[in-house]
Design an enzyme around this catalytic site. Sequence first.
Site, PDB file in Angstrom:
ATOM      1  N   HIS A  16      91.919  54.081  91.081  1.00 23.81           N
ATOM      2  CA  HIS A  16      91.830  53.341  89.827  1.00 23.81           C
ATOM      3  C   HIS A  16      93.213  53.121  89.223  1.00 23.81           C
ATOM      4  O   HIS A  16      93.343  52.777  88.058  1.00 23.81           O
ATOM      5  CB  HIS A  16      90.931  54.090  88.843  1.00 23.81           C
TER       6      HIS A  16
ATOM      7  N   ASP B  33      86.003  62.924  83.685  1.00 24.94           N
ATOM      8  CA  ASP B  33      85.953  61.486  83.968  1.00 24.94           C
ATOM      9  C   ASP B  33      85.178  61.324  85.267  1.00 24.94           C
ATOM     10  O   ASP B  33      85.671  61.638  86.344  1.00 24.94           O
ATOM     11  CB  ASP B  33      87.376  60.938  84.100  1.00 24.94           C
ATOM     12  N   MET B  34      83.941  60.867  85.168  1.00 25.94           N
ATOM     13  CA  MET B  34      83.096  60.822  86.354  1.00 25.94           C
ATOM     14  C   MET B  34      82.237  59.569  86.394  1.00 25.94           C
ATOM     15  O   MET B  34      81.762  59.089  85.368  1.00 25.94           O
ATOM     16  CB  MET B  34      82.184  62.047  86.394  1.00 25.94           C
TER      17      MET B  34
ATOM     18  N   TRP C 247      67.514  61.564  91.432  1.00 22.11           N
ATOM     19  CA  TRP C 247      66.726  60.861  90.416  1.00 22.11           C
ATOM     20  C   TRP C 247      67.286  61.076  89.005  1.00 22.11           C
ATOM     21  O   TRP C 247      67.145  60.223  88.143  1.00 22.11           O
ATOM     22  CB  TRP C 247      65.253  61.302  90.494  1.00 22.11           C
TER      23      TRP C 247
END
Length: 335
Positions: free
Chosen positions: A44, A173-174, A225
């Site tokens: 990034h 930060d994920m 899920w």
Amino acid sequence: MRILAEDIQKVLHELFVKYNFTPEKAQLLANVFTESTLDGVSSHGINRVPLFIEYIENGVINIKAEAEKIESFGSIERWDGHFGPGIINATKCTNRTIELAKQHGMGMVALRNTNHWMRGGTYGKQAADANCISIMFTNTKPNMPPWGGKESRIGNNPFVISVPRKKGHVVLDMAISQFAFGKINDYKLRGEKLPYPGGWDDNDKLSNDPDKILSKERGLPIGYWKGSALSIVLDMLATVMAAGNSTYRISSKEIETAISQIYICIYPGVFNDEELQQKLIEEIIDFTHNVEPISPEDKIYYPGERSSLTKSNNLEAGIVVDKSIWQKIMILAEK
């Protein structure tokens, strides 16, 4: 190849000025791209520069546009990014959220019609540097199937939480996918497989092969899920509060743009117990660190600790940069 941070910053600043950014905005962009790379997040950082320039050239990013306040509701505001550069819009909205938090105790800016903010942790650190807790997230184009589905209908909607700390900020930060897609591309550039399954292949089987996952962008949600549900809810919140585009509407565009983002800041200074706050944070970190690792080679980290260590190493030895990416940047700079 290894390149010094100041050399990367200089080349990027000259490149962005060449693409008609003001010297001040070019410096901000160069700083953010370099800092992310310095922290070990090339996916990034510098790896995104060629794509960023491509989006400028094809008109997806309006270099003259900036985020603008549209509506105000006390400590909550709605802003419109006018398709400006995501880094510039995100920096401006973070600054405004910090101002609101220090005025009201908490503040929120909901931003619509912006572009990719690159590394979300940049703005979490920005808030922490101003002694604010932050919660931030963005929606994206669809790049994960909802749990049980075949086609990608939900985004990996990056999520950021930061906590100011005197000994080094805590910055989570994920992505809501097991691996950010920029990170998957990192493995592809290095010719490596992912350490764990990161998405589905064309045969609907979980895979750790970057090429197979990237071919249709069907990422694996964190927690299966649970991650799928979290992605849906984050998309709803960003869309509703910003009155902007959802992942569904973003999917109708050829390129990911006009996304919606949320910036929330809390100013812990209102409690007037900073020493207690820092003591409690250190207790949590110490308790987490003080555990026997499963493998003797492993070490336990708090969120943001590993990137701080990487930054220190890269400042000393230079930043590892993919040669093909650097060649693309130099060609753009010399074009």
